[in-house]
Design a protein around this motif. Structure first.
Motif, PDB file in Angstrom:
ATOM      1  N   GLU A  41     132.896  33.377   2.003  1.00  0.00           N
ATOM      2  CA  GLU A  41     134.130  33.757   2.532  1.00  0.00           C
ATOM      3  C   GLU A  41     135.075  33.747   1.244  1.00  0.00           C
ATOM      4  O   GLU A  41     135.931  34.420   1.034  1.00  0.00           O
ATOM      5  CB  GLU A  41     134.545  33.458   3.665  1.00  0.00           C
ATOM      6  N   ASP A  42     135.184  32.367   0.891  1.00  0.00           N
ATOM      7  CA  ASP A  42     135.879  32.074  -0.282  1.00  0.00           C
ATOM      8  C   ASP A  42     135.915  32.943  -1.536  1.00  0.00           C
ATOM      9  O   ASP A  42     136.661  33.399  -2.146  1.00  0.00           O
ATOM     10  CB  ASP A  42     136.153  30.665  -0.429  1.00  0.00           C
ATOM     11  N   GLN A  43     134.501  33.047  -1.735  1.00  0.00           N
ATOM     12  CA  GLN A  43     134.038  33.888  -3.062  1.00  0.00           C
ATOM     13  C   GLN A  43     134.531  35.392  -2.637  1.00  0.00           C
ATOM     14  O   GLN A  43     134.950  36.091  -3.691  1.00  0.00           O
ATOM     15  CB  GLN A  43     132.563  33.586  -3.376  1.00  0.00           C
ATOM     16  N   LYS A  44     134.180  35.747  -1.518  1.00  0.00           N
ATOM     17  CA  LYS A  44     134.371  37.154  -1.247  1.00  0.00           C
ATOM     18  C   LYS A  44     136.239  37.554  -1.299  1.00  0.00           C
ATOM     19  O   LYS A  44     136.205  38.424  -2.001  1.00  0.00           O
ATOM     20  CB  LYS A  44     134.102  37.729   0.048  1.00  0.00           C
ATOM     21  N   LYS A  45     136.789  36.531  -0.909  1.00  0.00           N
ATOM     22  CA  LYS A  45     138.244  36.646  -1.061  1.00  0.00           C
ATOM     23  C   LYS A  45     138.830  36.631  -2.686  1.00  0.00           C
ATOM     24  O   LYS A  45     139.492  37.359  -2.911  1.00  0.00           O
ATOM     25  CB  LYS A  45     138.747  35.611  -0.313  1.00  0.00           C
ATOM     26  N   LYS A  46     138.292  35.748  -3.333  1.00  0.00           N
ATOM     27  CA  LYS A  46     138.579  35.905  -4.869  1.00  0.00           C
ATOM     28  C   LYS A  46     137.992  37.025  -5.468  1.00  0.00           C
ATOM     29  O   LYS A  46     138.889  37.650  -6.248  1.00  0.00           O
ATOM     30  CB  LYS A  46     138.063  34.522  -5.201  1.00  0.00           C
ATOM     31  N   CYS A  47     136.743  37.341  -5.133  1.00  0.00           N
ATOM     32  CA  CYS A  47     136.251  38.865  -5.780  1.00  0.00           C
ATOM     33  C   CYS A  47     137.041  40.013  -5.400  1.00  0.00           C
ATOM     34  O   CYS A  47     137.353  40.646  -6.061  1.00  0.00           O
ATOM     35  CB  CYS A  47     134.997  38.870  -5.315  1.00  0.00           C
ATOM     36  N   ARG A  48     137.410  39.909  -4.057  1.00  0.00           N
ATOM     37  CA  ARG A  48     138.442  40.938  -3.668  1.00  0.00           C
ATOM     38  C   ARG A  48     139.758  41.246  -4.349  1.00  0.00           C
ATOM     39  O   ARG A  48     139.948  42.211  -4.905  1.00  0.00           O
ATOM     40  CB  ARG A  48     138.593  40.937  -2.123  1.00  0.00           C
ATOM     41  N   ALA A  49     140.430  40.100  -4.668  1.00  0.00           N
ATOM     42  CA  ALA A  49     141.584  40.080  -5.292  1.00  0.00           C
ATOM     43  C   ALA A  49     141.270  40.492  -6.661  1.00  0.00           C
ATOM     44  O   ALA A  49     142.091  41.071  -7.403  1.00  0.00           O
ATOM     45  CB  ALA A  49     142.259  38.468  -5.329  1.00  0.00           C
ATOM     46  N   HIS A  90     140.413  44.402  -6.887  1.00  0.00           N
ATOM     47  CA  HIS A  90     141.560  45.390  -6.271  1.00  0.00           C
ATOM     48  C   HIS A  90     142.542  45.118  -7.599  1.00  0.00           C
ATOM     49  O   HIS A  90     143.131  46.290  -7.962  1.00  0.00           O
ATOM     50  CB  HIS A  90     142.112  44.813  -5.094  1.00  0.00           C
ATOM     51  N   TRP A 114     132.240  45.684  -7.473  1.00  0.00           N
ATOM     52  CA  TRP A 114     131.563  45.020  -6.615  1.00  0.00           C
ATOM     53  C   TRP A 114     129.795  44.970  -6.616  1.00  0.00           C
ATOM     54  O   TRP A 114     129.192  43.905  -6.508  1.00  0.00           O
ATOM     55  CB  TRP A 114     131.610  45.694  -4.993  1.00  0.00           C
TER      56      TRP A 114
END
Length: 121
Positions: free
Chosen positions: A3-11, A14, A109
């Motif tokens: 989840e932490d990696q997803k959050k960082k990737c999302r930022a 985007h 992504w």
């Protein structure tokens, strides 16, 4: 991907897509592709760091070129529309950035998933 990696990737994805949109708002055909390449190179380096890896700028450029190329081949109409729309005053400044965001999000992504697989081993 945690989840932490997803959050960082999302930022990362985007923010880089937004930067590419800003560059694509300039009504000069061809400039959008250059903006996308610079943005994807930076995005590749940032995403790689999320998964504990590191890339040289040249390796990041190669990944960026491959990701953009794959996205363009999957979405040729969007790519063509993005560049041709710049010939239409005002409309091009809305259409090109919008298409760029969609393309950079998809490429980002895809790149994140590839990098995760590469550095997971």
């Amino acid at each position: 991907m945690t989840e932490d990696q997803k959050k960082k990737c999302r930022a990362i994805v985007h923010s880089h897509a937004a930067a590419a949109a800003a560059g694509n708002a300039v009504p000069v055909p061809g400039l959008g592709i250059a903006t996308d390449m610079v943005t994807m190179t930076s995005m590749a380096m940032s995403l790689c760091a999320v998964f504990g890896g590191s890339l040289t700028e040249e390796a990041a450029k190669a990944l960026a070129i491959a990701s953009i190329k794959n996205t363009m081949l999957k979405q040729p109409i969007k790519t063509l529309s993005k560049e041709l729309s710049k010939f239409i005053p005002f409309l091009g400044q809305i259409v090109a950035p919008s298409i760029s965001v969609v393309m950079l999000e998809a490429a980002g992504w895809t790149l994140a998933k590839e990098l995760e697989a590469k550095f997971r081993a």
